[in-house]
Design a protein around this motif. Structure first.
Motif, PDB file in Angstrom:
ATOM      1  N   SER A   1       2.479   1.527  -3.485  1.00 39.48           N
ATOM      2  CA  SER A   1       1.488   1.905  -4.499  1.00 39.48           C
ATOM      3  C   SER A   1       1.228   3.401  -4.468  1.00 39.48           C
ATOM      4  CB  SER A   1       0.177   1.150  -4.264  1.00 39.48           C
ATOM      5  OG  SER A   1       0.343  -0.226  -4.442  1.00 39.48           O
TER       6      SER A   1
ATOM      7  N   ALA B   1       0.843  -1.207   0.000  1.00 38.20           N
ATOM      8  CA  ALA B   1       0.000   0.000   0.000  1.00 38.20           C
ATOM      9  C   ALA B   1       0.872   1.248   0.000  1.00 38.20           C
ATOM     10  CB  ALA B   1      -0.932  -0.014   1.211  1.00 38.20           C
TER      11      ALA B   1
ATOM     12  N   ARG C   1      -0.685  -0.161  -8.324  1.00 37.84           N
ATOM     13  CA  ARG C   1      -0.513  -1.366  -7.497  1.00 37.84           C
ATOM     14  C   ARG C   1       0.295  -2.415  -8.254  1.00 37.84           C
ATOM     15  NH1 ARG C   1      -1.705  -3.558  -2.599  1.00 37.84           N
ATOM     16  NH2 ARG C   1      -2.207  -5.773  -2.585  1.00 37.84           N
TER      17      ARG C   1
END
Length: 193
Positions: free
Chosen positions: A128, A125, A140
């Motif tokens: 990304s 996360a 992602r």
């Protein structure tokens, strides 16, 4: 003599720090509970006041270590160069716990694997979010592909006894990832960061 909650927390942190260091250096199987407690400056008997078993220690060490990943990276190019530097790669205690322990964790308890999975999700996360362009799914995908290549390059570089080959693996992986994301990296950079 009763130990205060603050002292218990401090002792537990010291145990987890030493377990993390030893596991990263030697792997889970080569480290005993006695090794960890000795490194933490405590007796073996004190272990069970903090953990139910070595498996519990492994799972909690992973959760603890992966939660201490530091500040989120803010620039993909800088992160890429730092992650794949030979100085970082040659220091397993100063590098990425995931590249250090992922293959060992695959053979551990469901609790240890869950801790590793949570760490992977959190890091993906974070990566990304710093991708330079693209839709959410493209960012992602780039984070997963780029980071998987970085972790793999770290593992291969560490496994090689040939310093030139190790450096080449890091350098070429940096260049390949940068080309995928149209990033600018210094391909001639000295790998001794």
């Amino acid at each position: 003599m009763k130990v205060s909650r603050a002292q218990m927390a401090e002792n537990r942190g010291r145990i987890l720090d030493e377990a993390s260091r030893l596991f990263r250096e030697k792997g889970f199987d080569a480290v005993t509970v006695s090794d960890v407690m000795k490194a933490a400056g405590m007796t073996h008997g004190g272990f069970y006041g903090h953990f139910a078993s070595k498996d519990d220690l492994i799972a909690q060490t992973l959760a603890y270590g992966l939660s201490k990943a530091g500040p989120a990276p803010t620039d993909w190019g800088t992160y890429l160069e730092r992650y794949l530097s030979s100085g970082r790669c040659n220091d397993p205690n100063g590098g990425c716990a995931i590249s250090d322990l992922a293959s060992d964790t695959a053979r551990q308890t469901p609790e240890a694997r869950a801790a590793m999975t949570a760490g992977i999700r959190t890091h993906l996360a974070r990566l990304s979010a710093i991708q330079p362009e693209g839709s959410v799914s493209e960012q992602r995908r780039a984070a997963i592909g780029g980071w998987a290549a970085m972790v793999g390059a770290t593992i291969l570089s560490r496994a090689s006894e040939d310093e030139a080959l190790s450096g080449e693996i890091l350098r070429e992986t940096r260049a390949w990832i940068a080309a995928q994301g149209r990033l600018t990296v210094d391909e001639g950079q000295d790998d001794e960061q």
